[in-house]
Motif scaffolding. Structure first.
Motif, PDB file in Angstrom:
ATOM      1  N   ALA A 124      14.911 -88.809 -16.058  1.00  0.00           N
ATOM      2  CA  ALA A 124      15.831 -87.785 -16.559  1.00  0.00           C
ATOM      3  C   ALA A 124      17.110 -87.715 -15.729  1.00  0.00           C
ATOM      4  CB  ALA A 124      15.136 -86.428 -16.594  1.00  0.00           C
ATOM      5  N   THR A 125      17.002 -87.937 -14.419  1.00  0.00           N
ATOM      6  CA  THR A 125      18.205 -87.887 -13.578  1.00  0.00           C
ATOM      7  C   THR A 125      19.198 -88.986 -13.966  1.00  0.00           C
ATOM      8  OG1 THR A 125      17.049 -89.184 -11.895  1.00  0.00           O
ATOM      9  CG2 THR A 125      17.111 -86.790 -11.580  1.00  0.00           C
ATOM     10  N   GLU A 126      18.695 -90.176 -14.289  1.00  0.00           N
ATOM     11  CA  GLU A 126      19.584 -91.257 -14.732  1.00  0.00           C
ATOM     12  C   GLU A 126      20.179 -90.949 -16.103  1.00  0.00           C
ATOM     13  OE1 GLU A 126      18.190 -95.318 -14.392  1.00  0.00           O
ATOM     14  OE2 GLU A 126      17.069 -94.803 -12.578  1.00  0.00           O
ATOM     15  N   PHE A 127      19.402 -90.322 -16.963  1.00  0.00           N
ATOM     16  CA  PHE A 127      19.897 -89.899 -18.274  1.00  0.00           C
ATOM     17  C   PHE A 127      21.077 -88.942 -18.088  1.00  0.00           C
ATOM     18  CE2 PHE A 127      19.534 -86.512 -21.566  1.00  0.00           C
ATOM     19  CZ  PHE A 127      19.925 -87.248 -22.669  1.00  0.00           C
ATOM     20  N   VAL A 128      20.920 -87.968 -17.208  1.00  0.00           N
ATOM     21  CA  VAL A 128      21.987 -86.998 -16.933  1.00  0.00           C
ATOM     22  C   VAL A 128      23.195 -87.710 -16.321  1.00  0.00           C
ATOM     23  CG1 VAL A 128      22.605 -85.003 -15.505  1.00  0.00           C
ATOM     24  CG2 VAL A 128      20.459 -85.009 -16.790  1.00  0.00           C
ATOM     25  N   ASP A 129      22.955 -88.645 -15.407  1.00  0.00           N
ATOM     26  CA  ASP A 129      24.063 -89.400 -14.806  1.00  0.00           C
ATOM     27  C   ASP A 129      24.835 -90.195 -15.855  1.00  0.00           C
ATOM     28  OD1 ASP A 129      23.396 -88.408 -12.306  1.00  0.00           O
ATOM     29  OD2 ASP A 129      22.317 -90.226 -11.679  1.00  0.00           O
ATOM     30  N   THR A 130      24.121 -90.730 -16.843  1.00  0.00           N
ATOM     31  CA  THR A 130      24.767 -91.464 -17.937  1.00  0.00           C
ATOM     32  C   THR A 130      25.709 -90.545 -18.709  1.00  0.00           C
ATOM     33  OG1 THR A 130      22.882 -92.949 -18.167  1.00  0.00           O
ATOM     34  CG2 THR A 130      24.342 -92.772 -20.058  1.00  0.00           C
ATOM     35  N   ILE A 131      25.244 -89.335 -18.973  1.00  0.00           N
ATOM     36  CA  ILE A 131      26.079 -88.369 -19.689  1.00  0.00           C
ATOM     37  C   ILE A 131      27.305 -88.012 -18.854  1.00  0.00           C
ATOM     38  CG2 ILE A 131      26.154 -86.005 -20.597  1.00  0.00           C
ATOM     39  CD1 ILE A 131      23.142 -86.423 -21.301  1.00  0.00           C
ATOM     40  N   ALA A 132      27.105 -87.790 -17.570  1.00  0.00           N
ATOM     41  CA  ALA A 132      28.227 -87.449 -16.676  1.00  0.00           C
ATOM     42  C   ALA A 132      29.278 -88.558 -16.679  1.00  0.00           C
ATOM     43  CB  ALA A 132      27.720 -87.192 -15.263  1.00  0.00           C
ATOM     44  N   ALA A 133      28.832 -89.809 -16.714  1.00  0.00           N
ATOM     45  CA  ALA A 133      29.767 -90.938 -16.705  1.00  0.00           C
ATOM     46  C   ALA A 133      30.553 -91.049 -18.013  1.00  0.00           C
ATOM     47  CB  ALA A 133      29.005 -92.239 -16.449  1.00  0.00           C
ATOM     48  N   ARG A 134      30.011 -90.521 -19.105  1.00  0.00           N
ATOM     49  CA  ARG A 134      30.664 -90.643 -20.416  1.00  0.00           C
ATOM     50  C   ARG A 134      31.585 -89.479 -20.754  1.00  0.00           C
ATOM     51  NH1 ARG A 134      25.837 -92.739 -24.407  1.00  0.00           N
ATOM     52  NH2 ARG A 134      25.278 -94.570 -23.196  1.00  0.00           N
ATOM     53  N   ILE A 135      31.531 -88.414 -19.969  1.00  0.00           N
ATOM     54  CA  ILE A 135      32.357 -87.237 -20.264  1.00  0.00           C
ATOM     55  C   ILE A 135      33.341 -87.039 -19.121  1.00  0.00           C
ATOM     56  CG2 ILE A 135      32.354 -84.741 -20.669  1.00  0.00           C
ATOM     57  CD1 ILE A 135      29.527 -85.083 -21.852  1.00  0.00           C
ATOM     58  N   GLU A 136      34.590 -87.109 -19.456  1.00  0.00           N
ATOM     59  CA  GLU A 136      35.637 -86.998 -18.445  1.00  0.00           C
ATOM     60  C   GLU A 136      35.505 -85.688 -17.665  1.00  0.00           C
ATOM     61  OE1 GLU A 136      40.493 -86.788 -18.203  1.00  0.00           O
ATOM     62  OE2 GLU A 136      39.565 -87.728 -19.935  1.00  0.00           O
ATOM     63  N   GLY A 137      35.507 -85.830 -16.328  1.00  0.00           N
ATOM     64  CA  GLY A 137      35.457 -84.661 -15.457  1.00  0.00           C
ATOM     65  C   GLY A 137      34.081 -84.041 -15.287  1.00  0.00           C
ATOM     66  N   ALA A 138      33.059 -84.622 -15.900  1.00  0.00           N
ATOM     67  CA  ALA A 138      31.715 -84.046 -15.805  1.00  0.00           C
ATOM     68  C   ALA A 138      31.082 -84.348 -14.453  1.00  0.00           C
ATOM     69  CB  ALA A 138      30.827 -84.572 -16.927  1.00  0.00           C
ATOM     70  N   THR A 139      30.310 -83.405 -13.974  1.00  0.00           N
ATOM     71  CA  THR A 139      29.503 -83.579 -12.775  1.00  0.00           C
ATOM     72  C   THR A 139      28.047 -83.638 -13.220  1.00  0.00           C
ATOM     73  OG1 THR A 139      29.204 -81.204 -12.475  1.00  0.00           O
ATOM     74  CG2 THR A 139      31.163 -82.204 -11.437  1.00  0.00           C
ATOM     75  N   ALA A 140      27.153 -83.872 -12.269  1.00  0.00           N
ATOM     76  CA  ALA A 140      25.728 -83.879 -12.623  1.00  0.00           C
ATOM     77  C   ALA A 140      25.328 -82.510 -13.175  1.00  0.00           C
ATOM     78  CB  ALA A 140      24.878 -84.249 -11.415  1.00  0.00           C
ATOM     79  N   ALA A 141      25.861 -81.447 -12.604  1.00  0.00           N
ATOM     80  CA  ALA A 141      25.509 -80.093 -13.060  1.00  0.00           C
ATOM     81  C   ALA A 141      26.023 -79.832 -14.476  1.00  0.00           C
ATOM     82  CB  ALA A 141      26.065 -79.048 -12.099  1.00  0.00           C
ATOM     83  N   THR A 142      27.264 -80.213 -14.757  1.00  0.00           N
ATOM     84  CA  THR A 142      27.789 -79.975 -16.105  1.00  0.00           C
ATOM     85  C   THR A 142      27.111 -80.895 -17.119  1.00  0.00           C
ATOM     86  OG1 THR A 142      29.688 -81.442 -15.756  1.00  0.00           O
ATOM     87  CG2 THR A 142      30.023 -79.079 -15.335  1.00  0.00           C
ATOM     88  N   ALA A 143      26.751 -82.102 -16.690  1.00  0.00           N
ATOM     89  CA  ALA A 143      26.048 -83.024 -17.588  1.00  0.00           C
ATOM     90  C   ALA A 143      24.661 -82.478 -17.928  1.00  0.00           C
ATOM     91  CB  ALA A 143      25.944 -84.410 -16.963  1.00  0.00           C
ATOM     92  N   ARG A 144      23.985 -81.850 -16.962  1.00  0.00           N
ATOM     93  CA  ARG A 144      22.691 -81.212 -17.256  1.00  0.00           C
ATOM     94  C   ARG A 144      22.880 -80.090 -18.266  1.00  0.00           C
ATOM     95  NH1 ARG A 144      21.738 -82.079 -11.923  1.00  0.00           N
ATOM     96  NH2 ARG A 144      22.498 -80.041 -11.296  1.00  0.00           N
ATOM     97  N   TRP A 145      23.971 -79.330 -18.103  1.00  0.00           N
ATOM     98  CA  TRP A 145      24.278 -78.244 -19.051  1.00  0.00           C
ATOM     99  C   TRP A 145      24.481 -78.821 -20.450  1.00  0.00           C
ATOM    100  CZ3 TRP A 145      24.259 -73.040 -19.085  1.00  0.00           C
ATOM    101  CH2 TRP A 145      24.927 -72.403 -20.142  1.00  0.00           C
ATOM    102  N   HIS A 146      25.276 -79.881 -20.536  1.00  0.00           N
ATOM    103  CA  HIS A 146      25.540 -80.510 -21.834  1.00  0.00           C
ATOM    104  C   HIS A 146      24.244 -81.027 -22.459  1.00  0.00           C
ATOM    105  CE1 HIS A 146      29.731 -80.045 -21.056  1.00  0.00           C
ATOM    106  NE2 HIS A 146      29.862 -81.090 -20.275  1.00  0.00           N
TER     107      HIS A 146
END
Length: 166
Positions: free
Chosen positions: A96-118
């Motif tokens: 799940a942590t890598e899944f969240v990191d993938t999302i963070a990398a695809r959304i400009e300005g996202a952090t791990a915390a905001t990617a978890r929120w998304h």
């Protein structure tokens, strides 16, 4: 003086392209999904909620395989289903942590915390569309950590090493 003849314009026949038949209510299902994500994530615009939804579903698609992938795509509105089927699945689901990191990398300005929120904003509304049985099947085939993103408690089965008492 030269005589000019004017040819009247000929009527054009326009042949429409094939229409994709959509199941009744499909458009409503997509807009309902986006509205639910927008509310859950408190996104200021529908466009942002749609972008986040597409990004999270595309990332999820890499982690879901086999019958569960087909069932997930079939249970979602067409627009969401296309995000699932357009992505090639990974050889194995990532944590799940890598899944969240993938999302963070695809959304400009996202952090791990905001990617978890998304991720939680999108995946948390899916059980309402998918039903409990399919959600449970998905979670069974995903590594630990995804249940929380789907808005569920991550409980270890009886006899699992994490529940053993000294």
């Amino acid at each position: 003086m030269t005589a000019t003849t004017t040819t009247p314009p000929t009527a054009r026949t326009v042949i429409p392209g094939p229409r994709t038949r959509r199941a009744p209510g499909t458009e409503d299902r997509w807009s309902d999904l986006i509205a639910s994500v927008r509310t859950a994530g408190r996104y200021p615009t529908t466009a942002e909620a749609e972008h986040i939804t597409r990004t999270v579903l595309s990332a999820l698609a890499a982690h879901v395989t086999g019958d569960e992938r087909a069932a997930l795509a079939g249970a979602l509105p067409r627009e969401a289903s296309e995000e699932i089927t357009a992505r090639v699945p990974a050889p194995r689901p990532r944590p799940a942590t890598e899944f969240v990191d993938t999302i963070a990398a695809r959304i400009e300005g996202a952090t791990a915390a905001t990617a978890r929120w998304h991720a939680g904003s999108v995946l948390g509304v899916l059980p309402g569309l998918l039903g409990d049985d399919l959600t449970d099947r998905l979670l069974t085939h995903l590594p630990p950590g995804y249940a929380l993103l789907f808005g569920r408690a991550e409980l270890a089965p009886r006899g699992h090493p994490s529940t053993a008492r000294p």
